[in-house]
Design an enzyme around this catalytic site. Structure first.
Site: not given
Lengths: 475, 140
Positions: A200, A204, A326-327, A398, A401
């Protein structure tokens, strides 16, 4: 599983068995109905078994089934008697999102969208084994990256010092120790700095399509029709190896310290134990690699825009709006809970106005919270709130999903060209792997606007702008 | 030996079977590689030796597949066939054998997904009615 509704957007999984705290899930009714069919709720309850967990095992509305922790999970453990779990960070340590803004407008870019995406695809390596020959690190270089994070890249001309102020933690976790990172992790990292990866991950080109909060958008320097670029990537093979190495350490440690857990992937060690401290120092080193990784790619994106538009990079006004992890697991301090180790596994820090960690330029409004959506629809910039600081250890969602598994998406994509379909929606896509594009098709994801609506209504972040895609590169 | 994949929202799960542990581990290697690129496109051109040991059988499976991942990530090595010997040794488990395969060639080996890691989530290695079955989840 027993689920009690607390209010319109919060649900409690009451403590039972060996759970140490309740689970609390942020979701609307429709999301909760979907979640009841999913393994993710059980994972929220499993996380509640961690020794020293404070308040509750939390889940954001983009929650989905992960391994060990759910994706979208937040767990804070007490700094004195809590544990740290590599599963609460994940294999992609400091996977995160950077947003850069430019002084270009949509009209400047639309006629050249294909050229811009082409230049990005040429400059930013994507997919298996891809790397730039002009950025190959020896072991000493890599040690520098692991200690210094984004600053290592800035010192070598990738971006500016101004970027560093606009990165979570200033782009470096201070307690990193490269000596605790294995030789295998080094080997995997040598050629992977400045690479996007697969799955993912993406870079962009977007434009600001909607402004919901003029004041905050102005503070972030975002206006309607402005061009931005969003980069989603992490610590690549180096981080994966660090996690792999330390999960094995933690399996032994959990047995050594007599910690009973319902899923081995939650294995952990006390924060104050040698195993816990060493994991945090190795994790910080991998996180620094990820900060440097996004810093380098952002620089190449800037060069790509300049090349495609035949201008000098300086005239583009490209600057980092913000960069979030985000991790991650980090020590943070909150008024009620005090010092805790916050595990965010697919969750974003969302600090409120006035927090000293929020960059000076944003201190009056709060920390930017970057929420990527899918390739076809939109992404969001939100801002952190007091509500998040009070209720969710300063955390929010985040992303969108996943709705479909990878194989289901591929079956759905059969017989249609996802790339052509996206082009007809005005999005140019270049990707190393066609299978990836099919698996990552927009419909494979939940509508991120639903997720954003829930966090906005629940008060754990507020909508600022919506970004729509123009072109994307993928692994 | 055989393998099939099961759905896991963002990741890939595999269930593999074999009459013996040697077959089971060979099937796991096939499932692992087939997730990355179609197995039948890989030629068994060169042999590579390997030797992995672990305190428990299921951990041996994770370590074995992680070894394949490491070789792919650092040297683009793809395994077509794993000829392995799995046995108990000194209170733990050991795997020795040969991998037959070749280097990844983008022209012949279209990539399906890149695996980040072999996880311990839902990990299971069991013997039922004379057949070995293993279950595993790959992080994508």
């Amino acid at each position: 599983m027993k689920v009690q509704q607390i209010d319109q957007y919060r649900w409690r999984l009451p403590r039972e068995g060996k759970m140490r705290v309740d689970g609390i899930v942020y979701a609307d009714l429709a999301m909760m109905n979907d979640l009841r069919q999913d393994e993710a709720l059980k994972q929220v309850a499993n996380v509640a078994h961690l020794p020293g967990i404070v308040d509750a095992s939390l889940a954001m509305p983009d929650i989905h089934w992960g391994y060990g922790f759910p994706i979208g999970g937040v767990a804070a453990t007490d700094a004195e008697d809590g544990v740290v779990s590599p599963g609460g960070v994940g294999y992609d340590i400091n996977c995160g999102v950077r947003l850069v803004a430019s002084s270009l407008s949509r009209a400047d870019v639309l006629p050249r969208a294909r050229d811009i995406v082409g230049e990005m695809y040429k400059r930013v390596p994507t997919g298996v084994g891809a790397h730039r020959r002009d950025l190959r690190l020896n072991t000493n270089d890599l040690r520098g990256v692991l200690r210094q994070g984004a600053a290592w890249a800035v010192e070598r001309g990738y971006g500016t010092t101004g970027d560093l102020d606009h990165i979570e933690e200033g782009g470096v976790l201070a307690d990193a120790d490269p000596a605790l990172v294995s030789e295998r992790a080094f080997e995997r990292g040598h050629t992977q700095l400045g690479t996007l990866g697969s799955g993912n991950h993406f870079a962009e080109v977007q434009y600001v399509a909607e402004v919901y909060d003029e004041k905050v958008a102005a503070a972030f320097g975002l206006t309607r029709d402005q061009i931005t670029v969003m980069i989603h990537s992490g610590s690549r093979g180096l981080g994966h190896q660090v996690c792999e190495d330390y999960v094995r350490v933690m399996l032994r440690a959990a047995a050594k310290y007599g910690i009973e857990l319902p899923d081995r992937q939650l294995c952990c060690a006390p924060l104050k134990s040698p195993e816990g401290r060493e994991y945090l120092a190795a994790m910080a080193a991998a996180a620094n690699f990820a900060f440097a990784n996004r810093q380098v790619m952002a620089h190449w994106v800037r060069e790509s825009l300049a090349e495609a538009l035949a201008v000098t990079p300086e005239t583009l006004g490209v600057r980092t709006v913000y960069d979030v992890c985000h991790n991650i697991a980090k020590f943070e301090t909150f008024p009620a809970a005090g010092k805790v180790c916050v595990h965010r596994k697919g969750a974003t820090r969302a600090y409120p106005p006035g927090h000293p960690q929020t960059p000076t330029a944003y201190r009056e409004v709060g920390q930017p919270v970057l929420i990527p959506g899918d390739m076809g629809r939109y992404s969001y910039v939100l801002v952190g709130t007091e509500g998040a600081y009070r209720d969710t250890f300063g955390s929010s969602c985040h992303g969108a999903g996943r709705r479909w598994s990878r194989s289901h998406a591929k079956r759905q994509a059969k017989g249609q060209s996802v790339i052509k379909d996206l082009e007809s929606r005005g999005v140019v896509v270049m990707a190393a792997g066609l299978a990836t594009v099919a698996e990552e098709m927009p419909e494979a994801y939940k509508d991120v606007s639903d997720v954003v609506r829930v966090v906005h209504e629940a008060g754990i972040a507020r909508r600022v702008v919506q970004l729509r895609p123009i072109g994307v590169i993928k692994g | 030996m055989s393998y099939e994949f099961f759905n896991h929202t963002g990741d890939i799960g595999a269930v593999v079977t074999g009459r013996t542990l040697d077959e089971l581990f060979a099937a796991a290697a096939a499932a692992f590689t087939d997730s990355i690129t179609p197995l039948d496109g890989i030629e068994p051109r060169r042999p590579e030796e390997l030797d992995v040991s672990a305190p428990e059988l299921d951990l041996l499976l994770v370590d074995f597949l992680s070894e394949l991942l490491y070789r792919f990530d650092t040297r683009s090595w793809l395994t077509r066939e794993a000829q392995v010997d799995v046995r108990e040794r000194d209170g733990g488990w050991q795997l020795e054998g040969t991998l037959l395969g070749e280097k990844h060639d983008p022209a012949r080996h279209p990539v399906r997904v890149l695996i980040k890691a072999v996880t311990y989530h839902q990990l299971e290695v069991v013997q039922r009615e004379g057949r070995w079955t293993a279950k595993m989840v790959f992080d994508i």
